[in-house]
Every structure is written in structure tokens, then in C-alpha cells.
Design a protein around this motif. Structure first.
Motif, mmCIF file in Angstrom:
data_model
loop_
_atom_site.group_PDB
_atom_site.id
_atom_site.type_symbol
_atom_site.label_atom_id
_atom_site.label_comp_id
_atom_site.label_asym_id
_atom_site.label_seq_id
_atom_site.Cartn_x
_atom_site.Cartn_y
_atom_site.Cartn_z
ATOM 1 N N GLN A 1 0.824 -1.200 0.000
ATOM 2 C CA GLN A 1 0.000 0.000 0.000
ATOM 3 C C GLN A 1 0.864 1.258 0.000
ATOM 4 O O GLN A 1 1.998 1.237 0.478
ATOM 5 N N ILE A 2 0.333 2.334 -0.539
ATOM 6 C CA ILE A 2 0.941 3.658 -0.402
ATOM 7 C C ILE A 2 -0.104 4.547 0.254
ATOM 8 O O ILE A 2 -1.198 4.757 -0.309
ATOM 9 N N LYS B 1 -3.523 2.871 0.352
ATOM 10 C CA LYS B 1 -4.168 2.429 -0.882
ATOM 11 C C LYS B 1 -3.353 1.318 -1.534
ATOM 12 O O LYS B 1 -2.133 1.441 -1.681
ATOM 13 N N ARG C 1 -1.471 -0.781 -4.049
ATOM 14 C CA ARG C 1 -0.791 -0.472 -5.306
ATOM 15 C C ARG C 1 -0.183 -1.708 -5.971
ATOM 16 O O ARG C 1 0.131 -1.658 -7.160
ATOM 17 N N ASP D 1 5.337 -1.243 -10.226
ATOM 18 C CA ASP D 1 4.066 -0.543 -10.005
ATOM 19 C C ASP D 1 4.176 0.423 -8.832
ATOM 20 O O ASP D 1 3.615 1.531 -8.860
ATOM 21 N N VAL D 2 4.904 -0.002 -7.783
ATOM 22 C CA VAL D 2 5.070 0.860 -6.613
ATOM 23 C C VAL D 2 5.944 2.053 -6.952
ATOM 24 O O VAL D 2 5.639 3.201 -6.588
ATOM 25 N N ALA E 1 3.873 4.475 -8.929
ATOM 26 C CA ALA E 1 2.884 5.173 -8.110
ATOM 27 C C ALA E 1 3.530 6.208 -7.196
ATOM 28 O O ALA E 1 2.947 7.260 -6.927
#
Length: 822
Positions: free
Chosen positions: A768-769, A772, A774, A797-798, A801
Motif C-alpha cells: 500500500q501507499i 491504498k 498499489r 508498479d510501486v 505510483a
């Protein structure tokens, strides 16, 4: 507590078995891969205490483990049996040091055998054995023949309590003897030295390549103390044909020289001292002669300020950088044995010089621009040169080179390298040591004792007193002899060798104790050297380890150890100490906790397991009230293993199930984990892994669903194989019960983990970030928080983001969740 087996009977049975069968005897022509495991040569102070138990448990585990890995393991033992403690104890008891020493040797050996430690006892010898003394003296004569041993008058450290000379390394920082605690004083005596300084560069350079703790390597570097600089002349102001030579590592500060200092021992001091300053100089010299080097080189001495530690000689020398006269002082903090015995003083860049300048009202000139927040005093950091004539504007490195060139051209300058290391003073004015094998003849001077007359043995009927003179010097039968050259009257050397000489080559003799015509056969020794794993206390970081390294290199160079590796110890481990109420356990402190009471209750195996489990081997351990509970907990673990091997309360089922596969996986994962832990000295976590495995096996086998008989047997066998180096007695007993016709557990191969069974099933980790989701990653369930964070932050993906956002913190809850806070 009630035990399910007779601990004493089992342990003494297997100790006798290993001794009778020579289980850990190994020959030099053994075809297996060789491994040399060695704990440092112990001094026989008496029966073992918990510090011994810890040290020798570690060593014994390595011997047994490496043997099970298919290696021919050399595991020798002997005693560093010469030394002052035995002599002092004999003086108090009115007995001979040999009587005291051999009684203590018997006590410690019995303790180690009862602990279950195994050795090749055929290789045993002790420092005071005549055969070992013969070769120690032969090595001394070889050093003498090759210029590595010499005799000279020198100021030495004298301990009035021990009544002997001490090496610099044996004087504590507070100026006291590291054995007796008495305040050490200085005396001038004719002494024997070894030229260890000939090896200073090599000893320093080779440290970097050693697989040793960095702390120990740093201590060796600091003791050797290499410094590059320039030696140059300060011309006498009253006689330009004479000069005072000084050494400096900072020639760039030459414009800041406002005075010079000579050591109280400097040969030119008398000539430099003018009549009106004679009394003050003589007083200073007398005080310096009564102090140790350690006291003299500290910033203060027993409340004596720097204004009482120097005296003006009345003379001046010329600073070659600016042609100005600077006064010459004598001060006790300058040593005649270091450098030239004189220094140029730059109070603007050296704190001690600054303090001295303040005490004597001398000028202070800064030659490097201090930073803006500089609060005054001396400044020895980087910066641009100021107040320095042709060096102004240069940085320190450039100014050093330019100043050196100037001194070479204009002040008789020589580029030089100096060392803090001093030649090894090996003379001791004691009886209980190896006699130095030379005689003194009026016609022929120093004459070596012929090899065929070795060993020179001290007589037994000496008077053991504390006159300050070697007891051998008063023994007419020993003292008076004949010259080997002319047959005329001669007198023997009455000093004995520093006992560190004995421990500087014993590891070579262990590799070949069978030679009778030389100290050892180099070809045989080369089969085992270097020592694969050396184990001992960090207190030996300077003395023993440095001397042993020197001995090995020197013996190779003079042809006595041709083909042997130049570094004697490939790997070094320094174990933590056992402390009682915050202080190290020792006989002198009266705070020893002996192992014998535990041998009859929890057994050697229980005590061994405690020392392996209590914490990382390199850490210190405090013996507290909770220690007893932990030791009993280790014994209970052994009892649980024993009962499970008897199938107590076990349920079996006919068909293999997923439960059996889970046990099998746990076994092989534990094999992989324990193997890795033993290789990296993580013994406490290895024990923890075995405790976890026992829980898994026990829970499955005693559940109503039961366990497959073959699965349980394989699991128990693996457990015993892994425990064999740690708890050797009960492991051997249980293995014999389970496999009566098979070789002992210690003759079995170490178990190998099946990679297919070590692989874990994957779990999904959410990343999560700011809460949320991710990314979702498939990870191993044993993933650590640190590994989870690294995987999360490396995910594409992280990274996308985050888009360069500043990370405030990462919250990891491996293996399920990582939340990145931005």
C-alpha cells in the motif's frame, strides 16, 4: 529434577568410548580434506570455570561438525604451562612451580574431558616439557644466528610485584602490571630482544587480508602504528656544526614551530643543558626515569601538570623554515625509543604541544586556516595554509609535499617511515620459564649453547624468593659452566624467555609433534597450516596474535618452516566473556562458577546447550539468577528428545498424509537453517531452530491423528545428527539405541537438506501507499520485514505510483503487508 536417563552413566560411557577408540585422532596422511580447529593454548590456572566451558564448547562443536562434513579434523590440546602466576603461587605455598602447575593441569584436563570435549591426545605437550623446551631454545639460537635476536641495554618496564621485566604490551593504560596490578617503574638493564620491527611493514600489510574480527585487526594496526614523514635537522643556535634531528608527519606546519623538545634519554641533552638550568633538567630526568612509558605519554600523570613535566635546557635551535631561534625543552612525554627522541613542537596544530606552550608561556602560531566556528586552541583539521611563507594558499596535502622537498634540499631531510611497534623484549628475571640458551665467556663473549647440549634445564633446588634477581642467578651449579668454544670458565644466562615465545609456535608443533630431530617437519606442518579456525579471547588481540604472526614469518624466512603459509590463522573468532555481577569471571576475583555441580544434574550436554543457546557467541553473557532457569530449560529440551525417541505417548497411522509431509518439510528446512547457522557462528539460532522442530515433531506424533512411523524415524534421526556436535553424549546414546549395528552418530555424515522440501509455499503480500493498494506480490512466508520492504520498494508498479514522492517511513508486517507512507 527427575531425568529419564542416568546422565552421569551415559556421559562417562561415551567419554571413555571416544578416548578408547581414538575417535578424534587423525593422521597427517589422512586423504580427506583437512581442517585445523584450535582453541588458544590455555594457561593451567585450575579447574574449568564457565568461561572455559563456553570457549571449549564452541571449539568442540566445530571439531564434531566438520568431522561429520567429511573432513579430517586436527584437534590438539596442550598447556601454556610456564608463567608468573605459577611461580608466585609456589613462592606463597613454599613448593616448586612444577608441582603447582601440573596439579592445575590435571584439574583442567579432567574438567574438559567431563565436558565431552574431544582431542587427539597423542599430540599433547606442554610448554615446560623438556622436549618442547629443547626446540624453543633451538628456535632462539636460530633467531640469534640470523640476526633476529640480540642483546642490548635499554630502559625497561620493571614490575616490583612480579619482580621481572614486562613488555610494553603487558603494561596497562594506568601504568600498572596487567598481572599483579603493581605500579610499573623504569630500569636500565641488559636485555634480549627479538627484531619484530623488521616485520612491521609485512605485519601491517597482511592484516587487511585476514578473516578476523575488524576490532582485532584495528588493534593490531594501531599497535604497529605506521607513520610516514620526514626526518630533518634543527641546527644548534650556538654551534652551526651540530644539530638536533627530529621526525614529523606534518612538515607542512614547520612555520608554526615555536619550540623543540628532547626526551630525557636523548644523548645530546647533556650538551644542550646550560649550567643555570642543570638542576631543573636533572630533576625532570629523575622523575621521568621513575615513570613508565604509559604514564609519560598520557596527557597528565597522577595530577602532575605539564608545567611540572618539562624543563628549559637553556639552548636554542634554528627553525629552517624561517631561520628563527626556538628554545629547546626536555619533557617526559617524548620518548627516547620513538623516532629520533626529539620533536619539533607546533602548538597551533597539536593539542599536547598547545597545552605545553600555555604552561610555559610559549608562542602559538596557526599555520592552517581554522573554520569560522573555531573556538581557539590547537587546530589539526584540513584547510588552506596561512602564516607559512611559500606554503601559503596550499592545502595540507600539497603543503606536505612542498615542505618535504624543502627540508630534503635545505635541512638534511630524509623521507622516513616510523613505527610505534618496538622490538620484542623477551628477557624475564624469573625461574619458571624456558632458559635462554647462551653462556658468557670472558674470551669469546656471548656463546650459543651447542644444539647437542639442548635443552638447558633449570635445576629444581633453587631458592624461590623475591629479591628482584632471577633465582637462577644464585644457583652455583646452574650459573657456572664451561665455554663451548675454549673450554674455559663461563657463566650461563640466568634470564628466561617471555612465556609468549612458547605460545608463538605451539600450533606448528601440534601439526607434527612426532619429529625428534627438529622442532617440526615443514612438509608435515604445511599439510595443516594455516589453522582453519582459531578461537580465543579478544584480550590476546595484540600480544599473542602479533607475536605468533611474527614467529611464523620469521621461521619461514630462516628456513625452518619452508612451504608453510605466512599467516598462521586463517579465521579468528573471539568469544564473549562470562561475567558475574558485571565483572569477568576469574580466579583472582573469587567469582568463579565451576561446571562440576551441573555435570551431576543437567549433565555436560545440558550445560553445553545453554552456552550455545544463551546468546550470540561473540556477545558477553551475564551470569544471573535467571541463568539457572535457562540451564534447566535446556536440560528439559534434552529430556523431551530422549522421551520422544522412546516413542512415549506417540500415535502411529498407516497411511502417509499431508501432516507427514509437513513434518518432512520442517525437518529439511531445519537442516538448511541449522547448517547455515553453524557456518556463520549463529549457534543460538541453530538451537532455537531445533527446539522449534522438536515442537513440530512432538505435536504431530502425539496428536490423535498420529504420524507415519518412517516419517517420525527420519525426523528423529535428523534431529540426533544435528544435535550430535552440540549435545554429543545423549545423541550418541540415542543413536546407538536406535541403530545398534551402525557406526556411532559422530561417524555419520551431516544431513543434507532436500531443496524440493526446503522451498516454501508462497503467500500474497499487499503493498500500500498511504493505505491504498498499489501492488500484490507472491512471497515466501518466512520473509523478514527488511526483505519485504526492499521487495515492495523495488516493484515497478510501486515505483511508478510513488513518482518520486518523499518517503517518510515504511511499515512492514511481513509476509502479508507493506504500507509506504509519503
Amino acid at each position: 529434577m527427575a531425568r529419564p536417563f542416568d546422565v552421569n552413566a551415559v556421559e562417562t560411557k561415551w567419554q571413555q568410548y571416544w578416548m578408547d577408540h581414538g575417535t578424534y585422532e587423525v593422521d597427517n596422511d589422512d586423504p580427506r580434506e583437512r581442517y585445523y580447529a584450535l582453541c588458544m593454548y590455555p594457561y593451567p590456572s585450575g579447574a574449568a570455570h564457565q568461561g572455559h566451558v563456553r570457549n571449549y564448547t564452541f571449539g568442540d562443536l566445530i571439531v564434531r561438525y566438520q568431522t561429520m562434513r567429511g573432513k579430517a579434523v586436527l584437534s590438539p590440546f596442550g598447556f601454556d604451562s610456564f608463567g608468573l602466576p605459577a611461580e608466585n603461587a609456589a613462592i606463597k605455598a613454599g613448593s616448586h612451580p612444577r608441582v603447582f602447575t601440573e596439579a592445575r593441569m590435571a584439574e583442567l584436563k579432567a574438567s574438559l574431558v567431563r565436558l565431552g570435549a574431544v582431542y587427539d591426545w597423542r599430540r599433547t605437550f606442554n610448554s615446560h616439557d623438556p622436549e618442547y623446551m629443547r626446540w624453543s631454545q633451538s628456535i632462539f639460537l636460530a633467531f640469534l644466528k640470523n640476526g633476529l635476536a640480540y642483546r642490548a641495554e635499554a630502559p625497561v618496564n620493571w614490575c616490583p610485584g612480579c619482580m621481572t621485566v614486562l613488555a610494553n604490551e603487558q603494561v596497562n593504560a594506568d601504568g600498572t602490571c596487567d598481572r599483579s596490578g603493581d605500579l610499573v617503574v623504569r630500569r636500565n638493564l641488559e636485555q634480549w630482544f627479538f627484531r619484530i620491527t623488521d616485520y612491521a611493514d609485512e605485519l601491517l600489510a597482511d592484516v587487511d587480508e585476514l578473516a578476523w574480527p575488524e576490532r582485532v585487526k584495528s588493534m593490531q594496526r594501531n599497535w604497529i602504528g605506521r607513520s610516514e614523514g620526514v626526518e630533518f635537522a634543527l641546527t644548534f643556535a650556538h654551534d652551526a656544526s651540530k644539530s638536533l634531528r627530529v621526525f614529523t608527519t606534518r612538515p607542512d606546519t614547520g612555520f608554526g614551530v615555536t619550540y623543540a623538545v628532547v626526551a630525557p634519554e636523548h644523548p645530546l641533552l647533556d650538551e644542550l643543558t646550560t649550567p643555570e638550568h642543570r638542576d631543573a633538567v636533572d630533576d625532570l630526568v629523575a622523575r621521568a626515569n621513575a615513570a613508565t612509558e604509559m604514564e609519560r605519554t598520557t596527557s597528565s600523570s597522577e595530577g602532575v601538570g605539564l608545567d611540572k613535566r618539562g624543563a628549559f635546557t637553556g639552548s636554542y635551535v634554528i627553525n629552517p623554515f624561517n631561520a628563527e631561534r626556538v628554545p629547546v625543552y626536555v619533557a617526559d612525554y617524548v620518548l627516547g625509543t620513538y623516532g629520533t627522541g626529539a620533536i619539533m613542537a607546533v602548538p597551533g596544530e597539536d593539542e599536547r604541544d598547545f597545552d605545553f606552550a600555555l604552561a610555559y608561556g610559549l608562542p602559538v602560531i596557526h599555520t592552517v586556516q581554522p573554520p569560522g566556528d573555531f573556538e581557539g586552541g590547537s587546530y589539526h583539521g584540513d584547510g588552506v595554509h596561512i602564516n607559512s611563507g611559500f606554503l601559503d594558499g596550499l592545502d595540507v596535502a600539497a603543503a606536505k609535499e612542498r615542505a618535504t622537498e624543502f627540508l630534503v634540499d635545505h635541512a638534511g631531510g630524509l623521507r622516513k617511515v616510523n613505527f610505534r611497534l618496538r622490538d620484542w623484549l623477551v628477557s624475564r628475571q624469573r625461574f619458571w620459564g624456558c632458559p635462554i640458551p647462551v653462556v658468557y665467556c670472558d674470551a669469546h663473549g656471548i656463546v650459543p649453547v651447542p644444539e647437542e647440549q639442548l635443552p638447558v634445564l633449570a635445576p629444581d633446588d633453587v631458592v624461590m624468593d623475591k629479591t628482584g634477581q632471577s633465582p637462577l642467578a644464585t644457583h652455583e651449579g646452574f650459573l657456572h659452566t664451561t665455554c663451548p668454544i675454549c673450554g674455559g670458565p663461563a657463566r650461563r644466562e640466568t634470564d628466561t624467555m617471555d612465556t609468549f615465545t612458547d605460545s608463538s609456535w605451539y600450533f606448528l608443533r601440534f601439526a607434527d609433534p612426532f619429529s625428534t630431530d627438529r622442532a617440526f617437519d615443514p612438509a608435515e606442518v604445511a599439510k595443516w597450516m594455516p589453522v582453519s579456525q582459531y578461537i580465543g579471547g579478544v584480550e590476546h588481540a595484540i600480544l599473542h596474535l602479533l607475536y605468533a604472526r611474527f614467529y611464523t614469518k620469521a621461521l619461514i624466512d630462516i628456513g625452518l618452516a619452508t612451504g608453510v603459509e605466512r599467516e598462521p590463522f586463517a579465521r579468528l573468532f573471539t568469544q564473549g566473556m562470562i561475567r558475574y555481577e558485571g565483572t569477568k569471571m576469574s580466579k583472582s576475583k573469587g567469582n568463579l562458577v565451576t561446571p562440576e555441580p551441573y555435570f551431576t544434574t543437567v549433565g555436560a550436554d545440558g550445560l553445553r546447550l545453554f552456552h550455545l543457546f544463551v546468546g550470540p557467541p561473540a556477545d558477553n553473557v551475564d551470569w544471573t539468577d535467571q541463568t539457572e532457569d535457562m540451564i534447566e530449560g535446556c536440560a528439559r529440551f534434552i529430556d523431551r528428545v530422549y522421551r520422544l525417541c522412546q516413542y512415549d505417548d506417540v500415535f502411529f497411522h498407516e497411511e502417509r498424509s499431508e501432516l507427514d509431509l509437513a513434518v518432512e518439510r520442517a525437518v529439511h528446512r531445519t537442516i538448511a537453517r541449522v547448517t547455515n547457522d553453524l557456518e556463520r557462528w549463529s549457534y543460538n539460532t541453530a538451537v532455537a531452530a531445533l527446539m522449534e522442530l522438536l515442537n513440530v515433531i512432538s505435536k504431530t506424533a502425539r496428536a490423535s491423528t498420529g504420524i507415519d512411523r518412517a516419517t517420525l524415524d527420519e525426523a528423529l534421526d535428523a534431529m540426533l545428527l544435528m544435535l550430535a556436535p552440540m549435545t554429543p553424549h545423549v545423541s550418541a546414546e540415542l543413536w546407538e539405541q536406535r541403530h545398534p549395528d551402525a557406526p556411532s552418530v559422530h561417524g555419520q555424515a551431516w544431513p543434507e537438506a532436500d531443496p524440493r522440501l526446503v522451498v516454501h509455499e508462497f503467500v500474497t503480500m499487499v503493498v500500500q501507499i498511504n493505505g491504498k493498494v498499489r501492488a500484490r506480490l507472491e512471497v515466501a512466508p518466512e520473509l523478514s520485514d527488511e526483505e519485504a520492504s526492499a521487495l515492495a520498494l523495488a516493484n515497478e508498479d510501486v515505483v511508478s505510483a510513488l513518482n518520486g514522492a518523499k518517503i517518510q517511513r515504511v511499515v512492514a508486517r511481513a509476509p502479508r503487508l507493506v504500507n509506504v507512507i509519503v
